[in-house]
Design an enzyme around this catalytic site. Structure first.
Site, PDB file in Angstrom:
ATOM      1  N   SER A  62       0.792  -1.241   0.000  1.00 24.58           N
ATOM      2  CA  SER A  62       0.000   0.000   0.000  1.00 24.58           C
ATOM      3  C   SER A  62       0.818   1.281   0.000  1.00 24.58           C
ATOM      4  CB  SER A  62      -0.954   0.012   1.192  1.00 24.58           C
ATOM      5  OG  SER A  62      -1.999  -0.881   0.941  1.00 24.58           O
ATOM      6  N   LYS A  65       0.267   3.302  -2.993  1.00 27.60           N
ATOM      7  CA  LYS A  65      -0.927   4.152  -3.146  1.00 27.60           C
ATOM      8  C   LYS A  65      -0.564   5.641  -3.119  1.00 27.60           C
ATOM      9  CE  LYS A  65      -3.860   0.661  -0.863  1.00 27.60           C
ATOM     10  NZ  LYS A  65      -4.540   0.300   0.409  1.00 27.60           N
ATOM     11  N   TYR A 189      -4.316  -2.845  -9.967  1.00 23.91           N
ATOM     12  CA  TYR A 189      -4.098  -2.548  -8.544  1.00 23.91           C
ATOM     13  C   TYR A 189      -3.192  -3.605  -7.886  1.00 23.91           C
ATOM     14  CZ  TYR A 189      -5.212  -2.377  -3.540  1.00 23.91           C
ATOM     15  OH  TYR A 189      -5.115  -2.358  -2.177  1.00 23.91           O
ATOM     16  N   TYR A 237      -4.555   3.773   8.119  1.00 21.65           N
ATOM     17  CA  TYR A 237      -5.917   3.246   8.268  1.00 21.65           C
ATOM     18  C   TYR A 237      -6.538   3.665   9.602  1.00 21.65           C
ATOM     19  CZ  TYR A 237      -3.940   0.435   4.513  1.00 21.65           C
ATOM     20  OH  TYR A 237      -3.316   0.026   3.370  1.00 21.65           O
ATOM     21  N   VAL A 255       1.182  -3.653   3.877  1.00 20.25           N
ATOM     22  CA  VAL A 255       1.162  -4.926   4.606  1.00 20.25           C
ATOM     23  C   VAL A 255       2.426  -5.761   4.371  1.00 20.25           C
ATOM     24  CG1 VAL A 255      -1.330  -5.223   4.934  1.00 20.25           C
ATOM     25  CG2 VAL A 255      -0.245  -6.061   2.841  1.00 20.25           C
TER      26      VAL A 255
END
Ligand code: GLU
Length: 304
Positions: A62, A65, A189, A237, A255
């Protein structure tokens, strides 16, 4: 001073008995050695200090992103926010409930649903291969490293087993917030998440967010500010408040156990330790950043 702090930090993190739990919902990631620990720091004076496994490539997941968002903001500017929100989330990074409660508009671009929409946006008028090449090119330009690549085995592993992301994509499609086929957007993705690079390269790639690189061409200053704000409020998050409280500067976790952290005007930091805490963020990575922040006085909340 910083060298001493990092040497000390590395020794203690290396010996830590509780290292968190390596992500195993992506089978290929479950094979990573939890004993790994690397950290790299780029400074305003041009120096870069690295310790431990800073030259070992890992799956950035991530953290990618951040770079997809930079590209999306460059292409679509504020109109991106019609499709994605800018608020923190109180549920897990892959929550379907959150998406349903928000009527198909993901809360922010860093939870999985939001990142899937960002990837879908940058797929406009591009083939998946071109979009992925654009992200990798951006990372290579920002870091100055041609070694950055996509780990096909990790991408395949998640394509085959990422049912939660498939359900998010189908839900987005049902609310008309996905322009492409679920398979096309998700395939892109998953490959974006499977980008592999080292802490040393990642710290260099983050310099434009800390205002350290001379290369202003990558994105505008206004977009740098937007991304840093989102990294601070949403980058970890539902553990973002905890990260802001303990570390005190913007960061984005993955992760794979990596974190890219930005001390505006001062440093771009990449840390990697594969074991995760209960929010899915690197346990020792967070601890290392907290100690580094304290030792250097780098929290943006310091009042002087
Ligand atoms: N590829 C991962 C997923 O979609 C990324 C999640 C993360 O790194 O936090 O589940």
């Amino acid at each position: 001073m910083l060298e001493r702090v990092l040497t000390d930090l590395e020794a203690r993190m290396r010996a830590a008995p509780d290292r968190g739990k390596v992500a195993d919902y992506i089978p290929e990631l479950a094979r990573v050695d939890p004993a790994r620990f690397g950290i790299s720091v780029c400074l305003a004076d041009g120096r870069q200090l690295s310790m431990g496994d800073a030259e070992v490539p890992f799956s950035i997941q991530s953290v990618s992103k951040v770079f997809a968002l930079a590209i999306a903001l460059g292409r679509f500017g504020e109109t991106l926010w019609i499709r994605v929100g800018r608020e923190p989330s109180s549920r897990a990074f892959n929550s379907v409930v959150d998406l349903e409660l928000e009527g198909g508009k993901p809360r922010n671009p860093f939870v999985n649903a939001g990142a899937i929409v960002v990837t879908d946006a940058i797929l406009a008028n591009r083939a998946p291969k071109e979009t992925l090449a654009e992200i990798v090119r951006f990372l290579r330009a920002a870091s100055g490293s041609d070694a950055i690549h996509i780990d096909q085995a990790v991408a395949r592993s998640e394509t085959e087993t990422g049912h939660r992301n498939w359900s998010l994509a189908h839900f987005l499609k049902s609310t008309d917030n996905l322009r492409h086929d679920c398979a096309l957007t998700l395939g892109t993705y998953f490959h974006q998440c499977a980008i592999e690079m080292t802490c040393a390269d990642l710290a260099r790639a983050g310099r434009f967010l800390a205002g350290l690189s001379r290369d202003d061409d990558l994105i505008s200053r206004a977009h740098v500010r937007s991304i840093n704000a989102l990294m601070m409020t949403c980058g970890h998050y539902d553990g973002s408040g905890e990260f802001a409280y303990r570390v005190g500067f913007p960061g984005k976790s993955g992760v794979g156990g990596g974190i890219l952290a930005i001390v505006p005007g001062k440093a771009s930091i990449a840390v990697w330790s594969p074991g995760l805490n209960r929010w899915g963020n690197s346990m020792l990575g967070t601890m290392a950043l907290e100690e580094l922040s304290d030792a250097m006085g780098w929290s943006v909340f310091n009042a002087g």
